[in-house]
Design a protein around this motif. Structure first.
Motif, short mmCIF file in Angstrom:
data_model
loop_
_atom_site.label_atom_id
_atom_site.label_comp_id
_atom_site.label_asym_id
_atom_site.label_seq_id
_atom_site.Cartn_x
_atom_site.Cartn_y
_atom_site.Cartn_z
N GLY A 10 0.82 -1.21 0.00
CA GLY A 10 0.00 0.00 0.00
C GLY A 10 0.85 1.25 0.00
N SER A 27 0.78 -7.95 -0.84
CA SER A 27 -0.61 -8.00 -0.40
C SER A 27 -1.22 -6.60 -0.30
CB SER A 27 -0.69 -8.68 0.97
OG SER A 27 -2.00 -8.63 1.45
N LEU A 28 -2.40 -6.46 -0.88
CA LEU A 28 -3.12 -5.19 -0.81
C LEU A 28 -4.50 -5.40 -0.20
CD1 LEU A 28 -2.48 -3.51 -4.28
CD2 LEU A 28 -1.71 -2.71 -2.05
N ALA A 29 -5.01 -4.37 0.47
CA ALA A 29 -6.34 -4.47 1.06
C ALA A 29 -7.43 -4.49 -0.01
CB ALA A 29 -6.57 -3.30 2.01
N ARG A 31 -8.57 -1.51 -1.49
CA ARG A 31 -9.39 -0.30 -1.35
C ARG A 31 -9.47 0.51 -2.65
NH1 ARG A 31 -9.88 -2.14 3.10
NH2 ARG A 31 -9.09 -1.32 5.07
N HIS A 70 1.04 1.64 5.05
CA HIS A 70 1.13 3.08 5.34
C HIS A 70 1.29 3.27 6.85
CE1 HIS A 70 -0.33 7.25 5.66
NE2 HIS A 70 0.16 7.36 4.43
N PHE A 72 -0.21 4.95 8.84
CA PHE A 72 -1.48 5.07 9.54
C PHE A 72 -2.38 3.84 9.38
CE2 PHE A 72 0.15 9.28 9.61
CZ PHE A 72 -0.36 9.86 10.76
N GLN A 74 -3.06 1.25 10.98
CA GLN A 74 -2.80 0.77 12.34
C GLN A 74 -3.29 -0.65 12.57
OE1 GLN A 74 -4.26 3.91 14.79
NE2 GLN A 74 -3.15 3.23 16.59
N MET A 76 -3.89 -3.18 10.38
CA MET A 76 -3.13 -4.23 9.69
C MET A 76 -1.80 -4.47 10.39
SD MET A 76 -3.38 -6.33 7.09
CE MET A 76 -2.62 -7.62 8.04
P1 NAP Z 1 -6.12 -0.77 8.34
O1 NAP Z 1 -7.19 0.08 8.89
O2 NAP Z 1 -4.87 -0.92 9.10
O3 NAP Z 1 -6.65 -2.23 8.01
C1 NAP Z 1 -8.02 -2.58 7.97
C2 NAP Z 1 -8.12 -3.96 7.40
O4 NAP Z 1 -7.84 -3.93 6.00
C3 NAP Z 1 -7.11 -4.94 7.98
O5 NAP Z 1 -7.54 -5.47 9.19
C4 NAP Z 1 -7.05 -5.96 6.86
O6 NAP Z 1 -8.21 -6.77 6.83
C5 NAP Z 1 -7.13 -5.10 5.63
N1 NAP Z 1 -5.80 -4.70 5.13
C6 NAP Z 1 -5.14 -3.53 5.33
N2 NAP Z 1 -3.98 -3.51 4.67
C7 NAP Z 1 -3.90 -4.71 4.03
C8 NAP Z 1 -2.93 -5.29 3.18
N3 NAP Z 1 -1.82 -4.60 2.81
N4 NAP Z 1 -3.15 -6.53 2.70
C9 NAP Z 1 -4.30 -7.22 3.04
N5 NAP Z 1 -5.25 -6.70 3.85
C10 NAP Z 1 -5.06 -5.46 4.33
O7 NAP Z 1 -5.73 -0.26 6.86
P2 NAP Z 1 -6.12 1.08 6.11
O8 NAP Z 1 -5.62 2.24 6.88
O9 NAP Z 1 -7.57 0.95 5.75
O10 NAP Z 1 -5.22 0.92 4.80
C11 NAP Z 1 -5.58 0.00 3.79
C12 NAP Z 1 -4.46 -0.05 2.78
O11 NAP Z 1 -4.25 1.27 2.24
C13 NAP Z 1 -3.14 -0.51 3.37
O12 NAP Z 1 -2.55 -1.40 2.46
C14 NAP Z 1 -2.34 0.77 3.51
O13 NAP Z 1 -0.96 0.55 3.37
C15 NAP Z 1 -2.90 1.65 2.40
N6 NAP Z 1 -2.88 3.09 2.70
C16 NAP Z 1 -3.41 3.55 3.86
C17 NAP Z 1 -3.36 4.91 4.12
C18 NAP Z 1 -3.88 5.48 5.40
O14 NAP Z 1 -3.75 6.69 5.59
N7 NAP Z 1 -4.45 4.67 6.30
C19 NAP Z 1 -2.76 5.78 3.19
C20 NAP Z 1 -2.25 5.26 1.99
C21 NAP Z 1 -2.31 3.90 1.77
P3 NAP Z 1 -8.30 -8.20 7.58
O15 NAP Z 1 -8.45 -7.89 9.03
O16 NAP Z 1 -9.48 -8.84 6.93
O17 NAP Z 1 -7.01 -8.92 7.27
#
Ligand code: NAP
Length: 241
Positions: A10, A27-29, A31, A70, A72, A74, A76
């Motif tokens: 991500g 691995s990607l979520a 989104r 990322h 933030f 948190q 994952m």
């Molecule tokens: P999060 O709140 O930490 O994670 C929520 C859930 O999404 C996790 O429990 C997991 O589901 C799934 N998930 C997250 N990242 C994953 C990954 N790389 N591979 C597989 N499943 C993943 O995550 P988030 O803040 O929503 O971010 C989602 C993605 O966007 C991440 O890959 C992150 O690097 C990227 N991103 C986030 C931000 C930000 O500001 N938060 C900014 C840019 C990019 P399960 O519990 O079902 O495994």
């Protein structure tokens, strides 16, 4: 057969690392509809919590996991710590350094998005939000005017007075100065994502605009590196151990 390494991605660093590892699974979520991808195997979608990730680790037997999500993301990151401990797989956190203010910057650091929303009325009334579409809800009860820049349109709660600007970074300094001027922005809210100095921060400095900088959550993993090169060194040491 190259060692299987699970890279939780991500981020640009995650993609770069995964592309440098012949045995990586990235691995990607899931989104974003059209994500940038590395040149290795890719899996998309959540694992199903800690139990799901433990099951994935047991089924595929990676040599190590690199959490390059990322700063933030948190949840994952917390799941990776728990699941790797249960499955006995070494875990590395790859996280680029945060940003540091320089002379001329007018930053106020806040511990959370909620704290940013609370502090906003003291600093301005026309806000540029660059925190991402998942974070608009924190500002949904505010009656200030917002411009939010993000990759895809928001789906959850958002402030009543909102203009969205869609597009994918990186942004140039001239684009960011133009955006701030066009919307008469008088305060910028950003998360401390780190990486190459963002043009929005330079633009805010040049225009004398205050910035609310949301601090990162703490890193939970025992091993942490700030760069792809150091992650490759760490992985090399895991393989010979
Ligand atoms: P999060 O709140 O930490 O994670 C929520 C859930 O999404 C996790 O429990 C997991 O589901 C799934 N998930 C997250 N990242 C994953 C990954 N790389 N591979 C597989 N499943 C993943 O995550 P988030 O803040 O929503 O971010 C989602 C993605 O966007 C991440 O890959 C992150 O690097 C990227 N991103 C986030 C931000 C930000 O500001 N938060 C900014 C840019 C990019 P399960 O519990 O079902 O495994």
């Amino acid at each position: 057969m190259p060692d299987l390494i699970l890279v939780l991605g991500g981020t640009a660093e995650g993609r770069e690392l995964a592309s440098a590892l012949p045995g990586a699974v990235y691995s990607l979520a899931g989104r974003v509809a059209d994500p940038l991808l590395p040149s290795c195997a890719v899996r998309v979608g959540g694992f199903g919590g800690v139990a799901g990730l433990v099951a994935w680790l047991r089924e595929h037997g990676p040599r190590a996991v690199v959490d390059a999500t990322h700063p933030f993301a948190q949840q994952m990151s917390a799941h990776a710590v728990s699941a790797c401990a249960v499955a006995g797989v070494p875990l590395l956190r790859l996280q680029r350094p945060g940003w540091t203010a320089v002379p001329g910057d007018r930053w106020t650091r806040v511990p959370s998005l909620a704290a940013a929303a609370e502090a906003l009325p003291l600093l301005g009334s026309r806000v540029l939000l660059t925190t991402g579409r998942q974070d608009l809800a924190a500002f949904s009860s505010s009656d200030l005017e917002f411009v939010a820049r993000m990759v895809e349109a928001p789906s959850g709660a958002f402030p009543a007075r909102l203009v969205t600007v869609l597009g994918r970074p990186p942004w140039s300094l001239s684009q960011d100065v133009a955006l701030l001027r066009e919307h008469a922005i008088d305060v910028l809210v950003t998360k401390d994502s780190g990486g190459p100095t963002a043009a929005k921060l330079v633009a805010a400095r040049q225009l004398g605009i205050p910035v609310l900088m949301v601090d990162r959550p703490p890193v939970l993993a025992a091993s942490q590196v700030p760069s792809v090169a150091e992650a490759l060194d760490w992985l090399g040491a895991q393989v010979v151990d």
